[in-house]
Design a protein around this motif. Structure first.
Motif, PDB file in Angstrom:
ATOM      1  N   ALA A  39       0.657  -1.567  -0.045  1.00  0.00           N
ATOM      2  CA  ALA A  39       0.176   0.060   0.351  1.00  0.00           C
ATOM      3  C   ALA A  39       0.692   0.841   0.021  1.00  0.00           C
ATOM      4  CB  ALA A  39      -0.784   0.125   1.529  1.00  0.00           C
ATOM      5  N   VAL A  40       2.179   0.803   0.725  1.00  0.00           N
ATOM      6  CA  VAL A  40       2.744   2.540   0.814  1.00  0.00           C
ATOM      7  C   VAL A  40       3.733   2.506  -0.585  1.00  0.00           C
ATOM      8  CG1 VAL A  40       4.418   3.058   1.410  1.00  0.00           C
ATOM      9  CG2 VAL A  40       3.676   2.335   3.368  1.00  0.00           C
ATOM     10  N   ALA A  41       3.955   1.111  -1.502  1.00  0.00           N
ATOM     11  CA  ALA A  41       4.761   1.472  -2.299  1.00  0.00           C
ATOM     12  C   ALA A  41       3.950   2.001  -3.334  1.00  0.00           C
ATOM     13  CB  ALA A  41       4.962   0.393  -3.184  1.00  0.00           C
ATOM     14  N   VAL A  42       1.935   1.508  -3.634  1.00  0.00           N
ATOM     15  CA  VAL A  42       1.376   2.585  -4.494  1.00  0.00           C
ATOM     16  C   VAL A  42       1.277   3.342  -4.250  1.00  0.00           C
ATOM     17  CG1 VAL A  42      -0.901   2.154  -5.305  1.00  0.00           C
ATOM     18  CG2 VAL A  42       0.298   0.135  -5.046  1.00  0.00           C
ATOM     19  N   PHE A  43       1.060   3.978  -2.708  1.00  0.00           N
ATOM     20  CA  PHE A  43       0.699   5.676  -2.437  1.00  0.00           C
ATOM     21  C   PHE A  43       1.790   6.284  -2.845  1.00  0.00           C
ATOM     22  CE2 PHE A  43       1.240   8.862   0.666  1.00  0.00           C
ATOM     23  CZ  PHE A  43       0.119   8.983   0.381  1.00  0.00           C
ATOM     24  N   LEU A  44       3.109   5.760  -3.035  1.00  0.00           N
ATOM     25  CA  LEU A  44       4.165   6.323  -3.299  1.00  0.00           C
ATOM     26  C   LEU A  44       4.681   7.199  -4.660  1.00  0.00           C
ATOM     27  CD1 LEU A  44       7.019   5.360  -0.327  1.00  0.00           C
ATOM     28  CD2 LEU A  44       5.884   7.494  -0.788  1.00  0.00           C
ATOM     29  N   PHE A  45       3.941   5.682  -5.300  1.00  0.00           N
ATOM     30  CA  PHE A  45       3.884   5.391  -6.330  1.00  0.00           C
ATOM     31  C   PHE A  45       2.900   6.984  -7.593  1.00  0.00           C
ATOM     32  CE2 PHE A  45       2.335   4.062 -10.616  1.00  0.00           C
ATOM     33  CZ  PHE A  45       3.370   4.435 -11.340  1.00  0.00           C
ATOM     34  N   PHE A  46       1.427   7.018  -6.705  1.00  0.00           N
ATOM     35  CA  PHE A  46       0.414   7.644  -7.292  1.00  0.00           C
ATOM     36  C   PHE A  46       0.896   9.290  -6.534  1.00  0.00           C
ATOM     37  CE2 PHE A  46      -2.145   3.996  -8.179  1.00  0.00           C
ATOM     38  CZ  PHE A  46      -2.507   4.036  -9.052  1.00  0.00           C
ATOM     39  N   LEU A  47       1.419   9.189  -5.689  1.00  0.00           N
ATOM     40  CA  LEU A  47       2.247  10.489  -5.271  1.00  0.00           C
ATOM     41  C   LEU A  47       3.599  11.621  -6.133  1.00  0.00           C
ATOM     42  CD1 LEU A  47       1.992  12.530  -2.939  1.00  0.00           C
ATOM     43  CD2 LEU A  47       3.589  11.760  -1.512  1.00  0.00           C
ATOM     44  N   MET A  48       4.213  10.246  -6.134  1.00  0.00           N
ATOM     45  CA  MET A  48       4.941  10.955  -7.803  1.00  0.00           C
ATOM     46  C   MET A  48       4.372  10.929  -8.766  1.00  0.00           C
ATOM     47  SD  MET A  48       8.664   8.655  -9.569  1.00  0.00           S
ATOM     48  CE  MET A  48       7.515   7.228 -10.143  1.00  0.00           C
ATOM     49  N   LEU A  49       3.509  10.334  -9.834  1.00  0.00           N
ATOM     50  CA  LEU A  49       2.999  10.715 -10.468  1.00  0.00           C
ATOM     51  C   LEU A  49       2.151  12.535 -10.673  1.00  0.00           C
ATOM     52  CD1 LEU A  49       1.653   7.561 -11.977  1.00  0.00           C
ATOM     53  CD2 LEU A  49       3.159   9.053 -12.479  1.00  0.00           C
ATOM     54  N   LEU A  50       1.318  12.226  -8.810  1.00  0.00           N
ATOM     55  CA  LEU A  50       0.425  13.645  -8.443  1.00  0.00           C
ATOM     56  C   LEU A  50       1.752  14.331  -9.046  1.00  0.00           C
ATOM     57  CD1 LEU A  50      -1.798  12.682  -6.093  1.00  0.00           C
ATOM     58  CD2 LEU A  50      -2.690  13.306  -8.969  1.00  0.00           C
ATOM     59  N   GLN A  51       3.871  13.864  -8.213  1.00  0.00           N
ATOM     60  CA  GLN A  51       4.073  15.613  -7.570  1.00  0.00           C
ATOM     61  C   GLN A  51       4.478  15.685  -9.415  1.00  0.00           C
ATOM     62  OE1 GLN A  51       5.393  17.150  -5.344  1.00  0.00           O
ATOM     63  NE2 GLN A  51       5.925  17.992  -6.879  1.00  0.00           N
ATOM     64  N   VAL A  52       4.816  14.630 -11.194  1.00  0.00           N
ATOM     65  CA  VAL A  52       5.604  15.220 -11.841  1.00  0.00           C
ATOM     66  C   VAL A  52       3.587  16.327 -13.142  1.00  0.00           C
ATOM     67  CG1 VAL A  52       6.017  13.686 -14.564  1.00  0.00           C
ATOM     68  CG2 VAL A  52       6.754  13.487 -11.888  1.00  0.00           C
ATOM     69  N   ALA A  53       3.130  15.644 -12.547  1.00  0.00           N
ATOM     70  CA  ALA A  53       1.413  17.033 -13.221  1.00  0.00           C
ATOM     71  C   ALA A  53       1.906  17.967 -12.435  1.00  0.00           C
ATOM     72  CB  ALA A  53       0.350  15.834 -12.870  1.00  0.00           C
ATOM     73  N   ASP A  54       2.299  18.240 -11.206  1.00  0.00           N
ATOM     74  CA  ASP A  54       2.021  19.260 -10.470  1.00  0.00           C
ATOM     75  C   ASP A  54       3.267  20.396 -10.825  1.00  0.00           C
ATOM     76  OD1 ASP A  54       1.251  20.954  -8.160  1.00  0.00           O
ATOM     77  OD2 ASP A  54       3.144  20.870  -8.326  1.00  0.00           O
ATOM     78  N   ASN A  55       4.055  19.325 -11.403  1.00  0.00           N
ATOM     79  CA  ASN A  55       5.112  20.634 -11.947  1.00  0.00           C
ATOM     80  C   ASN A  55       5.393  20.794 -13.509  1.00  0.00           C
ATOM     81  OD1 ASN A  55       6.913  20.650  -9.816  1.00  0.00           O
ATOM     82  ND2 ASN A  55       8.267  18.768  -9.887  1.00  0.00           N
TER      83      ASN A  55
END
Length: 546
Positions: A39-55
């Motif tokens: 769950a932590v890995a999936v959360f971090l993966f989606f968080l990374m995608l969101l961060q890239v999209a945010d940038n």
């Protein structure tokens, strides 16, 4: 756009769905640890995608200029989106550029909206060639001591550009031509008449005349030196057609005059000045308007015609025309833009409405050492002693033409600089402070949290000239970037100037800056570097390189 609640809801929904998936898998009897890590890995993966999209969203907003209107282009909500200060009602339907970087220095001695007359018998005035950046050190002086002149008569001209006339602000007798270093001309001094007489210029038909005729008329009448050109902040080049012209209608510097008060009763001349300027450019005349106060700016500004209006909200240096240019339409490597002050525009308008060179000025007399700070009616180049007569009792003071950040040191025998409409008087800080901040001391202006200033945001300081330290190693601190609301790295630029790296200076944005833009950076500088002098040296070197 305020997307804070929508963004927060999105994040909460994501976290909730992750927890549900984890609870369902628990019933299958698998290891809690494995699924927790998954769950932590999936959360971090989606968080990374969101961060890239945010940038990417932020980069696109900056590229298209959408972020210049003050909106928040980010997936993640910020604290300011929930608790930011509301804009005044008069700009609800207007696009506003919100500047989040900067710092207001609150000082005692703001001028009351009361006007006193400072033109008296025996008053002296001066035109100072060093005020005009780019002029020959020794211009051709066409008057002699003992000559009498009217306001608008030529005093001298630049040998490099002989068509531009520098004229008398008042009528009277020439009593001195003072020289500076290497026999340069420092001042042409006039003993003013009790009643000012003006030279009459021919009436100019703005509608039927060409731009070339208009330029020649402005140069002959003496108002041309009021127009400054960027980059380099020099007297405008007559052969250049500026991309745009910019005017800031508010000043956020410490104790700065209220320009809405200054312009009262002068709306007709201000509008005529705008009409004249619009004929000098193929682009637009831009007005920077303040959205900082609860009371709207003067109708003279808000109802001006033939211009593009831009609203700004933020701390100093939001009122600097250079900051406004950066957020409206930045200066490119080959661009030329012109800037003027509000009272300079009024002088140009008066030339066409009254056919005279009207150098009258409303000057704010400010500072903690001024008794009953007020506004004074005078003329360009007034003598400091005449302006401050009966206003200063303490003899250990610093008299400044301009504000405390970017103004110039003067004495009572010197004169107001031509582009200044403020005089500041503060105590001279010529004392030694044992152990500095380690001992209990009086409050002082600072951005450092060493002092609990942030607990008293409305406290006004007396202030003095003490630097509370000496020049030291020029270290990277990030302080400049916190107070300069421009996409520029000033510390890297200053170091490029010090080593004469012209390519880096240009790439780091030197063309967009002048001294007043980095004055606040100099104030917060831990290294006590003279940033304004460094920048001027860099600008002069770049100009000499062509």
């Amino acid at each position: 756009m305020n997307l804070g609640k929508t963004k927060l809801s999105f994040l909460l929904l994501f976290l909730f769905s992750t927890n549900v998936a984890f609870a369902q898998s628990e019933g299958e009897g698998r290891s809690y640890l494995i699924y927790a890590l998954l769950a932590v890995a999936v959360f971090l993966f989606f968080l990374m995608l969101l961060q890239v999209a945010d940038n990417l969203m932020a980069i696109e907003a900056k590229h298209t200029g959408a972020d210049a209107k003050g909106g928040s282009f980010s997936i993640f909500p910020s604290w300011n989106e929930f608790f930011s200060r509301k804009l005044p009602e008069y700009v609800v339907d207007q696009p506003v550029t919100i500047l989040k970087r900067g710092h207001d220095i609150l000082l005692e001695g703001e001028a009351e909206k009361t006007i006193v007359n400072r033109l008296r018998k025996g008053s002296t005035f001066a035109v100072q060639p060093p005020n005009f950046i780019g002029i020959s050190p020794i211009p051709k002086v066409v008057v002699e001591i003992g000559d009498t002149v009217k306001a608008g008569d030529t005093l001298f001209f630049d040998k490099k550009r002989p068509d531009i006339m520098y004229v008398a602000p008042v009528s009277g007798e020439i009593i001195a031509v003072n020289r500076g270093a290497k026999r340069s001309i420092a001042e042409v001094v006039i003993l003013a008449d009790a009643k000012i007489q003006h030279k009459k210029f021919a009436k100019f038909d703005l509608a039927k005349s060409s731009r070339e005729d208009l330029v020649a008329y402005l140069m002959e009448s003496g108002v041309w030196p009021l127009i400054r050109q960027r980059p380099f902040d020099v007297v405008a080049e007559a052969e250049e057609v500026p991309r745009d012209i910019f005017i800031s209608t508010f000043d956020t510097a410490p104790l700065a005059p209220d320009l809405s008060f200054v312009v009262e009763g002068k709306g007709e001349d201000f509008q005529k000045g705008l009409d004249v300027l619009s004929k000098l450019t193929d682009g637009a005349v831009h007005l920077g308007l303040s959205a900082n106060e609860e009371i709207p700016p003067s109708p003279v500004f808000t109802e001006a015609s033939g211009v593009e209006k831009h609203w700004f909200s933020g701390k100093h240096p939001a009122g600097n025309v250079g900051v406004q240019i950066h957020h409206i339409k930045p200066i490119g490597t080959s661009d030329k833009v012109w800037t003027l002050g509000v009272q300079d525009v009024i002088t140009i308008g008066a030339l066409f409405n009254k056919n005279i060179f009207d150098a009258s000025r409303l000057v704010a007399l400010t500072g903690a050492q001024v008794n009953e700070p007020v506004y004074a009616t005078t003329y360009i180049g007034a003598k400091m002693g005449d302006l401050l007569e009966g206003k200063v009792e303490n003899k250990n003071v610093r008299i400044i033409s301009g504000d405390v950040l970017s103004g110039k040191k003067k004495t009572g025998e010197k004169f107001l600089n031509i582009y200044d409409d403020q005089v500041t008087v503060i105590e001279e800080g010529d004392y030694y402070e044992l152990f500095g901040w380690l001992l209990p001391i009086a409050p002082r202006p600072t951005i450092s949290n060493t002092f609990p200033n942030f607990l008293f945001p409305d406290y006004k300081f007396e202030g003095d000239t003490n630097m509370h330290g000496e020049k030291r190693a020029f270290v990277v601190t990030g302080q400049y970037e916190k107070v300069l609301p421009m996409d520029i790295y000033p510390q890297h630029l200053m170091k490029a100037i010090l080593v004469n790296d012209f390519e880096r200076m240009e790439g780091l944005g030197i063309y967009e800056l002048t001294e007043e833009d980095v004055a606040l950076c100099e104030f917060v500088c831990t290294s006590k570097q003279p940033l304004q002098d460094i920048l001027r040296n860099g600008l002069n070197n770049m100009r000499e390189q062509g």
